[in-house]
Design an enzyme around this catalytic site. Structure first.
Site, PDB file in Angstrom:
ATOM      1  N   LYS A 160       0.863  -1.176   0.000  1.00 56.46           N
ATOM      2  CA  LYS A 160       0.000   0.000   0.000  1.00 56.46           C
ATOM      3  C   LYS A 160       0.897   1.223   0.000  1.00 56.46           C
ATOM      4  O   LYS A 160       1.425   1.627   1.020  1.00 56.46           O
ATOM      5  CB  LYS A 160      -0.933   0.047   1.214  1.00 56.46           C
ATOM      6  CG  LYS A 160      -2.052   1.052   0.960  1.00 56.46           C
ATOM      7  CD  LYS A 160      -2.604   1.706   2.192  1.00 56.46           C
ATOM      8  CE  LYS A 160      -1.891   2.943   2.603  1.00 56.46           C
ATOM      9  NZ  LYS A 160      -1.892   4.069   1.629  1.00 56.46           N
ATOM     10  N   GLU A 195       8.931   1.381  11.157  1.00 54.81           N
ATOM     11  CA  GLU A 195       9.934   2.453  10.969  1.00 54.81           C
ATOM     12  C   GLU A 195       9.191   3.772  11.124  1.00 54.81           C
ATOM     13  O   GLU A 195       8.474   4.183  10.222  1.00 54.81           O
ATOM     14  CB  GLU A 195      10.555   2.367   9.572  1.00 54.81           C
ATOM     15  CG  GLU A 195      11.342   1.116   9.306  1.00 54.81           C
ATOM     16  CD  GLU A 195      12.641   1.065  10.073  1.00 54.81           C
ATOM     17  OE1 GLU A 195      13.125   2.128  10.504  1.00 54.81           O
ATOM     18  OE2 GLU A 195      13.151  -0.041  10.270  1.00 54.81           O
ATOM     19  N   CYS A 217      12.787  11.495   7.637  1.00 54.51           N
ATOM     20  CA  CYS A 217      12.628  10.962   9.002  1.00 54.51           C
ATOM     21  C   CYS A 217      13.876  11.202   9.836  1.00 54.51           C
ATOM     22  O   CYS A 217      13.802  11.386  11.042  1.00 54.51           O
ATOM     23  CB  CYS A 217      12.284   9.479   8.950  1.00 54.51           C
ATOM     24  SG  CYS A 217      13.451   8.538   7.963  1.00 54.51           S
ATOM     25  N   GLU A 256       7.709  16.097  16.022  1.00 49.95           N
ATOM     26  CA  GLU A 256       8.288  16.072  14.687  1.00 49.95           C
ATOM     27  C   GLU A 256       7.542  17.088  13.808  1.00 49.95           C
ATOM     28  O   GLU A 256       6.324  17.007  13.673  1.00 49.95           O
ATOM     29  CB  GLU A 256       8.094  14.660  14.123  1.00 49.95           C
ATOM     30  CG  GLU A 256       9.035  14.291  13.027  1.00 49.95           C
ATOM     31  CD  GLU A 256       8.685  12.947  12.397  1.00 49.95           C
ATOM     32  OE1 GLU A 256       7.510  12.550  12.427  1.00 49.95           O
ATOM     33  OE2 GLU A 256       9.597  12.311  11.871  1.00 49.95           O
TER      34      GLU A 256
HETATM   35  P1  NAD Z   1       1.500   8.349   7.851  1.00 45.95           P
HETATM   36  O1  NAD Z   1       1.656   7.525   9.066  1.00 45.95           O
HETATM   37  O2  NAD Z   1       0.419   9.361   7.820  1.00 45.95           O
HETATM   38  O3  NAD Z   1       1.272   7.440   6.565  1.00 45.95           O
HETATM   39  C1  NAD Z   1       2.166   6.404   6.207  1.00 45.95           C
HETATM   40  C2  NAD Z   1       1.395   5.340   5.456  1.00 45.95           C
HETATM   41  O4  NAD Z   1       0.459   4.751   6.350  1.00 45.95           O
HETATM   42  C3  NAD Z   1       0.603   5.871   4.262  1.00 45.95           C
HETATM   43  O5  NAD Z   1       0.638   4.925   3.224  1.00 45.95           O
HETATM   44  C4  NAD Z   1      -0.803   5.982   4.834  1.00 45.95           C
HETATM   45  O6  NAD Z   1      -1.822   5.906   3.870  1.00 45.95           O
HETATM   46  C5  NAD Z   1      -0.829   4.759   5.745  1.00 45.95           C
HETATM   47  N1  NAD Z   1      -1.867   4.790   6.795  1.00 45.95           N
HETATM   48  C6  NAD Z   1      -2.488   5.851   7.332  1.00 45.95           C
HETATM   49  N2  NAD Z   1      -3.387   5.442   8.258  1.00 45.95           N
HETATM   50  C7  NAD Z   1      -3.328   4.099   8.302  1.00 45.95           C
HETATM   51  C8  NAD Z   1      -3.992   3.091   9.062  1.00 45.95           C
HETATM   52  N3  NAD Z   1      -4.917   3.386   9.966  1.00 45.95           N
HETATM   53  N4  NAD Z   1      -3.652   1.797   8.859  1.00 45.95           N
HETATM   54  C9  NAD Z   1      -2.696   1.480   7.978  1.00 45.95           C
HETATM   55  N5  NAD Z   1      -2.039   2.381   7.210  1.00 45.95           N
HETATM   56  C10 NAD Z   1      -2.348   3.682   7.372  1.00 45.95           C
HETATM   57  O7  NAD Z   1       2.923   9.014   7.599  1.00 45.95           O
HETATM   58  P2  NAD Z   1       3.331   9.998   6.447  1.00 45.95           P
HETATM   59  O8  NAD Z   1       2.815  11.340   6.799  1.00 45.95           O
HETATM   60  O9  NAD Z   1       3.008   9.405   5.131  1.00 45.95           O
HETATM   61  O10 NAD Z   1       4.936   9.956   6.570  1.00 45.95           O
HETATM   62  C11 NAD Z   1       5.610  10.768   7.448  1.00 45.95           C
HETATM   63  C12 NAD Z   1       6.077   9.980   8.649  1.00 45.95           C
HETATM   64  O11 NAD Z   1       6.848   8.853   8.223  1.00 45.95           O
HETATM   65  C13 NAD Z   1       6.995  10.781   9.534  1.00 45.95           C
HETATM   66  O12 NAD Z   1       6.643  10.595  10.868  1.00 45.95           O
HETATM   67  C14 NAD Z   1       8.369  10.193   9.238  1.00 45.95           C
HETATM   68  O13 NAD Z   1       9.292  10.353  10.283  1.00 45.95           O
HETATM   69  C15 NAD Z   1       8.038   8.768   8.988  1.00 45.95           C
HETATM   70  N6  NAD Z   1       9.107   8.115   8.223  1.00 45.95           N
HETATM   71  C16 NAD Z   1       9.942   7.252   8.867  1.00 45.95           C
HETATM   72  C17 NAD Z   1      10.995   6.654   8.178  1.00 45.95           C
HETATM   73  C18 NAD Z   1      11.953   5.713   8.882  1.00 45.95           C
HETATM   74  O14 NAD Z   1      12.789   5.119   8.206  1.00 45.95           O
HETATM   75  N7  NAD Z   1      11.866   5.541  10.171  1.00 45.95           N
HETATM   76  C19 NAD Z   1      11.169   6.926   6.828  1.00 45.95           C
HETATM   77  C20 NAD Z   1      10.288   7.809   6.202  1.00 45.95           C
HETATM   78  C21 NAD Z   1       9.257   8.396   6.903  1.00 45.95           C
END
Ligand code: NAD
Length: 527
Positions: free
Chosen positions: A197, A272, A306, A418
């Site tokens: 997804k 992650e 991140c 963040e």
């Molecule tokens: P997000 O959590 O809003 O979304 C991430 C993914 O999860 C998307 O595909 C989204 O559609 C999905 N999602 C949302 N709600 C869900 C649910 N209830 N069940 C399952 N999936 C769901 O995050 P974002 O805004 O897309 O990304 C930013 C975040 O990602 C930041 O906090 C960043 O630090 C983190 N990030 C971490 C790493 C790492 O390596 N640790 C790398 C990149 C980004």
């Protein structure tokens, strides 16, 4: 300025043949075929750099997600991929790496159209992505298990590495295909089937990857892609009993929901999550290099990283000189769209993300921190101002000015939450112990850096900091051969490195007795 449609037109891309045509988009890749969402819903993908429409894509529902899960389950249970020798699986991954390199410009254009990021950055991402497929392709046949010394000549013992089964892979929008590659490459190297997804705002490179996997010879139904919103598609992936593992990269709050969902069927999880990463700067550092890297740590990809160096923790005696240099350089940062020849950084992904960043900065102001520069969204008037290039209309896209917040203290929200935008806080320390304490005073533990020319001091600080990656006199680089992941609430599990493959493997101990003997313990007594 080049608009996203001039940069990338999905309807003209061979890898996406079959997606666009009469009857609306078919952008779900299920069981080897492009499909429309069952309920016919679509989503408009917009380039945040200029507001232009990239394409319509299918908006998957829970039903579509379950279809994809069933295809993955069936192929896994039939063994069409898991029974292929690891060395052959590895070769397929290397073919995928080559195809990404061959189509690098096209993939980069798609990534820049969806995210608005600079085209050169997207191109560099594609090299990294090909590198991840190469790495796991090579590792596949070298990490298939091990022989154990049982300390008994009549016993043979080995541990077989087997695929986990059906993997639900959920990824964010900031590095769309890079985050996908860190999951898809090890998942298929290990012989799993998967449902991906991709973040709903940035689907195109994941769609193109599905075509590359198909063309490289991956059997239909092993790789499945869902494009759609979080809860609709994400919840089934973390709840459905046919999914064996869920690997998620994204925000902390979403990670908690997924962990709770996955607990119902005791799925394996790899999370992650976010970071609030300390960049510790001692007075004995190489000053110009540290300033330059502090800017890179904070503002690369507009801070939507991140591992962004979002907390500068500088030795008190160096503070004024360091901050002056930082502000002077920040005031000259140019922002703009993917093909803007002068842009050094780009837009934020969405209005929602920009609002979140604005609220974060407003709260810092309210709590008494000093906004030294930036602190607001860019407007059309900024196009010809100090941050504008004159090429990009900053009023047409979603831009926020690079922002430095000084006088931040540990009791303020800005050093704990963040922002995921072009914002950096500055705090001070006086002793090594102090620097470590402040660096660790966060619920996160993803990454950090230390700047000093004293090797002993650097190693002491590295030992003290509880974060998954620490850079000494550098910021941001990573290696596919080295594990990536977080301590504390930055998540669990690791991507990349040998552990990044093991996440997608079960380990079965096989114990063979060459001289079977009886125990003579049960049921031998006379009544
Ligand atoms: P997000 O959590 O809003 O979304 C991430 C993914 O999860 C998307 O595909 C989204 O559609 C999905 N999602 C949302 N709600 C869900 C649910 N209830 N069940 C399952 N999936 C769901 O995050 P974002 O805004 O897309 O990304 C930013 C975040 O990602 C930041 O906090 C960043 O630090 C983190 N990030 C971490 C790493 C790492 O390596 N640790 C790398 C990149 C980004």
């Amino acid at each position: 300025m080049t608009t996203s449609s001039a940069l990338f037109d999905p309807a003209q891309v061979d890898l996406l043949a079959g997606v666009h045509g009469e009857g609306g988009p078919k952008s779900l890749f299920i069981d080897g075929e492009w499909k429309a969402a069952r309920n016919g819903e679509t989503r408009t993908i917009v380039c945040p750099a200029d507001g232009s429409v990239v394409a319509e894509v299918s908006e998957a529902s829970e039903d579509d997600t379950v279809d994809a899960i069933k295809a993955a389950r069936r192929t896994f249970d039939e063994g069409v991929w898991s029974s292929v020798p690891a060395i052959e699986r590895g070769k397929l991954l290397v073919r995928v790496a080559d195809a990404i390199r061959d189509n690098k410009d096209l993939f980069a254009a798609a990534e820049s159209a969806d995210t608005g990021k600079r085209y050169e950055e997207s191109q560099a991402d594609m090299d990294d992505i090909a590198g991840a497929f190469d790495y796991f392709g090579t590792l596949a046949s070298h990490h298939a298990g091990r022989v154990v010394d049982p300390a008994d000549e009549n016993i043979r013992s080995r541990v077989d590495a087997e695929p986990v089964g059906v993997c639900g892979l959920i990824t964010p929008w900031n590095y769309p295909l890079l985050q996908v590659s860190w999951k898809v490459a090890p998942a298929i190297a290990a012989g799993n089937s998967f449902v991906l997804k991709q973040a709903e705002l940035t689907p195109h490179t994941a769609m193109m990857l599905m075509a590359v996997l198909r063309d490289a010879g991956l059997p239909a139904g092993v790789a499945n892609l869902i494009t759609g919103a979080g809860a609709n598609c994400g919840n089934p992936l973390s709840q459905h009993p046919d999914v064996d593992m869920v690997s998620f990269t994204g925000g902390l709050e979403t990670g908690k929901i997924i962990a709770k969902n996955a607990a119902e069927t005791v799925k394996r999880t790899a999370l992650e999550l976010g970071g609030k990463n300390p960049n510790v700067i001692f007075a004995d550092c190489d000053f110009d290099t540290a300033v330059d890297n502090a800017l890179n740590g904070a503002f690369f990809h507009s801070g939507q990283v991140c591992s962004a160096g979002s907390r500068i923790i500088v030795e008190e005696s160096l503070h004024d000189k360091f901050v002056d240099a930082l502000v002077e350089r920040t005031n000259r940062i140019k922002i703009g769209g993917p093909k803007d020849s002068k842009a050094e950084t780009g837009p934020l992904i969405s209005e929602g993300q920009r609002d979140k960043v604005a609220k974060y900065v407003d709260r810092a102001r309210e709590q008494g921190a000093k906004i030294l520069t930036g602190g607001r969204a860019a407007t059309a008037e900024d196009t010809h101002g100090q941050h504008g290039t004159g090429e990009t209309d900053l009023g047409a896209g979603i831009y926020y000015l690079p922002t430095i917040i000084d006088g931040a203290t540990q009791d303020m929200e800005c050093v704990h939450d963040e922002a995921f935008g072009p914002v950096v806080t500055v705090e001070t320390f006086t002793t090594e112990e102090d620097a470590i304490r402040i660096g660790n005073d966060t619920i996160y533990g993803l990454a950090g850096a230390v700047w000093t020319n004293d090797a002993g001091k650097a190693e002491r600080v590295v030992r003290g900091l509880r974060h998954g990656t620490i850079w000494i006199n550098d910021f941001h680089p990573y290696l596919p051969q080295a594990e990536w992941g977080g301590y504390k609430q930055s998540g669990n599990g690791r991507e990349l490195g040998p552990t990044g493959l093991e996440e997608y493997q079960e380990h079965k101990h096989v114990f063979r007795n060459l001289t079977p003997t009886k125990w003579d313990q049960f049921g031998l007594q006379e009544d």
